[in-house]
Design an enzyme around this catalytic site. Structure first.
Site, mmCIF file in Angstrom:
data_model
loop_
_atom_site.group_PDB
_atom_site.id
_atom_site.type_symbol
_atom_site.label_atom_id
_atom_site.label_comp_id
_atom_site.label_asym_id
_atom_site.label_seq_id
_atom_site.Cartn_x
_atom_site.Cartn_y
_atom_site.Cartn_z
ATOM 1 N N CYS B 78 34.251 -9.785 77.868
ATOM 2 C CA CYS B 78 34.393 -10.665 77.190
ATOM 3 C C CYS B 78 35.736 -11.406 77.264
ATOM 4 O O CYS B 78 36.009 -11.915 78.314
ATOM 5 C CB CYS B 78 34.249 -10.462 75.531
ATOM 6 S SG CYS B 78 33.993 -11.609 74.410
ATOM 7 N N HIS B 167 29.257 -6.710 75.650
ATOM 8 C CA HIS B 167 29.721 -5.451 75.183
ATOM 9 C C HIS B 167 28.775 -4.363 75.201
ATOM 10 O O HIS B 167 28.583 -3.951 74.255
ATOM 11 C CB HIS B 167 30.268 -5.701 73.685
ATOM 12 C CG HIS B 167 31.316 -6.935 73.375
ATOM 13 N ND1 HIS B 167 32.475 -6.624 73.638
ATOM 14 C CD2 HIS B 167 31.012 -8.086 73.094
ATOM 15 C CE1 HIS B 167 33.241 -7.791 73.506
ATOM 16 N NE2 HIS B 167 32.182 -8.655 73.104
ATOM 17 N N GLU B 169 30.405 -1.791 75.464
ATOM 18 C CA GLU B 169 30.887 -0.482 74.761
ATOM 19 C C GLU B 169 30.397 -0.467 73.177
ATOM 20 O O GLU B 169 30.941 0.709 72.521
ATOM 21 C CB GLU B 169 32.512 -0.748 74.791
ATOM 22 C CG GLU B 169 32.970 -1.767 74.024
ATOM 23 C CD GLU B 169 32.794 -3.213 74.358
ATOM 24 O OE1 GLU B 169 32.185 -3.496 75.338
ATOM 25 O OE2 GLU B 169 33.451 -4.025 73.558
#
Lengths: 294, 193
Positions: B78, B167, B169
């Site tokens: 991002c 994302h 994560e």
């Protein structure tokens, strides 16, 4: 496939704000100063808490024109406050496309029993809490982010410290409890059982937790970070100080480098006057904003 | 073997969690002095405007740029991908290392954030796009698309850099974690910087 406004998407934005500073602004000009100073988001409101405190009267959601102006002036996320329980203000903010709604005790409550059912909304919400019970109730209602209430508009960090310490100590009781004790803790804290179960299994709150209320200096921001907050809201502390741009950037740098005293010394130089603080003991009980919320 | 995680602002602790799940050591990078002896680097999501202001205290990006150009395996998500992009629409260029043109907040505000299908290498899963940027154009043949959401390119590789607009994560699925471990460990052979 595309899923919008899921819990994960709502909580996801809060995750992106971590380690950052969210600044109160009352117009586009202040929003631009905040963005240039490194704010990770701005909070659009009609009057900053210190002025709400000074002027009295009913404090409501910002005017639509101010919110739109702020949204157009910056590229970072824009938050705005709705009154506790005022779900129509929240519907309007959502319709305006605001990135995050703060159901805030700083405004005059619209409902003295109920908070907004935040699960009905596509927009994520942040709510204040003075302890774990309050935090858990807000999470159960659908809040995607929690913050300490502190005592907004005072420039005095003592209440934010109290609230953060209370949340942490009560959370540790839950995490270290035997499973047989959870119902009793749920009763003791006034916290929904399922949220306590979630906290126990995650060993932390299921949402991001920021500091707010009374933060006026880089040292205050660093203190709240060292106490375990994920980031910081600064209200009156910036635009009621002598040099808002410099102070705003210093608080941003202090929030990143919260455990590095030499950086804190460096950023605290030549900031001009901080806002004049208020001793909370001298405040009449009915003027304490942290008492609002149920 | 140590992974540096840029920790100026943003979702760096989520990346640390991924690294813990992969059993990889990491160090948070806030100051120049933190940059010692890392074998690979993660630049997380967050607000690129905030990170740019915080880094300039010590010109940390300038130092990171040198590491990346020396071949340090680097993952960006991002805002991290914006920081390494060669062209930024509606934003400033920081340390251009990926030959792409990227548009900040390209899907819109938070009400346009979503979870969507992503085909990353050989695997498909659902990932979060939070006020995400869009890769508008590949500016050289050195950039290889490696992740797609429908027809859109949402991840690229250019030599030692992987840049994603979403994302992983926040999901930490096994395919991603296994890939992450292998990818970051490749830094062991590059040597620590």
């Amino acid at each position: 496939m595309k899923i919008e406004a899921s819990e994960k998407v709502k909580k996801g934005l809060a995750e992106m704000l971590k380690g950052g500073v969210i600044m109160d602004v009352v117009n586009a000009e202040q929003a631009v100063i905040a963005e240039k100073a490194g704010a990770c988001a701005v909070m659009a409101l009609e009057r900053i808490p210190a002025d709400i405190r000074a002027n009295g009267g009913v404090a409501r959601m910002s005017s639509v024109s101010v919110i739109k102006e702020v949204m157009q002036s910056v590229s970072i996320p824009v938050m705005a406050k709705a009154r506790i329980g005022h779900f129509v203000e929240a519907q309007m903010l959502q319709e305006l496309g605001i990135d995050f709604i703060d159901e805030s005790e700083v405004l005059t409550p619209a409902d003295e029993v109920n908070h907004i059912n935040k699960r009905n909304f596509r927009a994520p919400f942040v709510c204040g809490a003075t302890g774990l019970g309050e935090a858990a109730r807000r999470i159960a209602e659908g809040a995607s982010m929690i913050r300490t209430k502190g005592e907004a508009g005072t420039g005095n960090v003592v209440e934010a410290v109290r609230h953060m310490r209370t949340v942490t100590s009560e959370m540790n009781q839950v995490i270290n409890s035997d499973e047989h004790e959870l119902v009793s803790l749920s009763k003791k804290f006034g916290a929904p059982l399922n949220i306590l179960e979630e906290i126990k299994s995650l060993k932390k709150l299921p949402v991001v937790n920021f500091a707010a209320g009374g933060i006026a200096t880089p040292a205050d921001a660093a203190l709240m970070m060292q106490l375990g907050c994920d980031g910081v809201f600064v209200g009156s502390g910036i635009f009621k100080s002598g040099d808002p741009a410099a102070r705003a950037e210093a608080i941003v740098l202090a929030t990143t480098n919260f455990n590095n005293p030499s950086v804190l010394i460096e950023v605290s130089k030549n900031l001009g006057e901080p806002m004049v603080g208020i001793n909370i003991n001298t405040l009449p009980e009915e003027e304490k904003l942290a008492k609002r919320g149920w | 073997m140590k992974v540096g995680v840029l920790a100026l602002q943003g979702s760096f602790f989520n990346h640390c969690k991924s690294l813990e799940l992969c059993d990889l050591d990491y160090v948070l990078i806030k100051r120049l002095s933190d940059l010692k002896s890392i074998n690979s680097l993660i630049i997380p999501g967050g607000e690129s405007t905030s990170m740019k202001i915080i880094e300039k205290e010590e010109n940390l990006f300038f130092a990171i740029d040198k590491y990346i150009k020396k071949g340090l395996p680097t993952l960006t998500t991002c805002a991290g991908t914006i920081i390494l992009s060669k062209k930024v629409i509606d934003g400033d260029i920081s340390i251009p290392n990926i030959d792409i043109s990227i548009q900040r907040n390209a899907y819109g505000r938070q009400n346009q954030s979503f979870e969507g299908d992503v085909k990353f290498l050989d695997n498909s899963d659902i990932y979060c796009f939070i006020r995400a940027p869009k890769i508008i154009e590949l500016l050289s043949s050195d950039v290889k698309p490696i992740a797609f959401h429908n027809e859109e390119i949402v991840g690229v590789q250019q030599q030692n850099i992987i840049g994603l607009t979403y994302h992983p994560e926040l999901t930490n699925d096994n395919f991603y974690l296994n890939w992450l471990k292998e990818y970051l460990k490749s830094g062991e052979h590059v040597g620590s910087f």
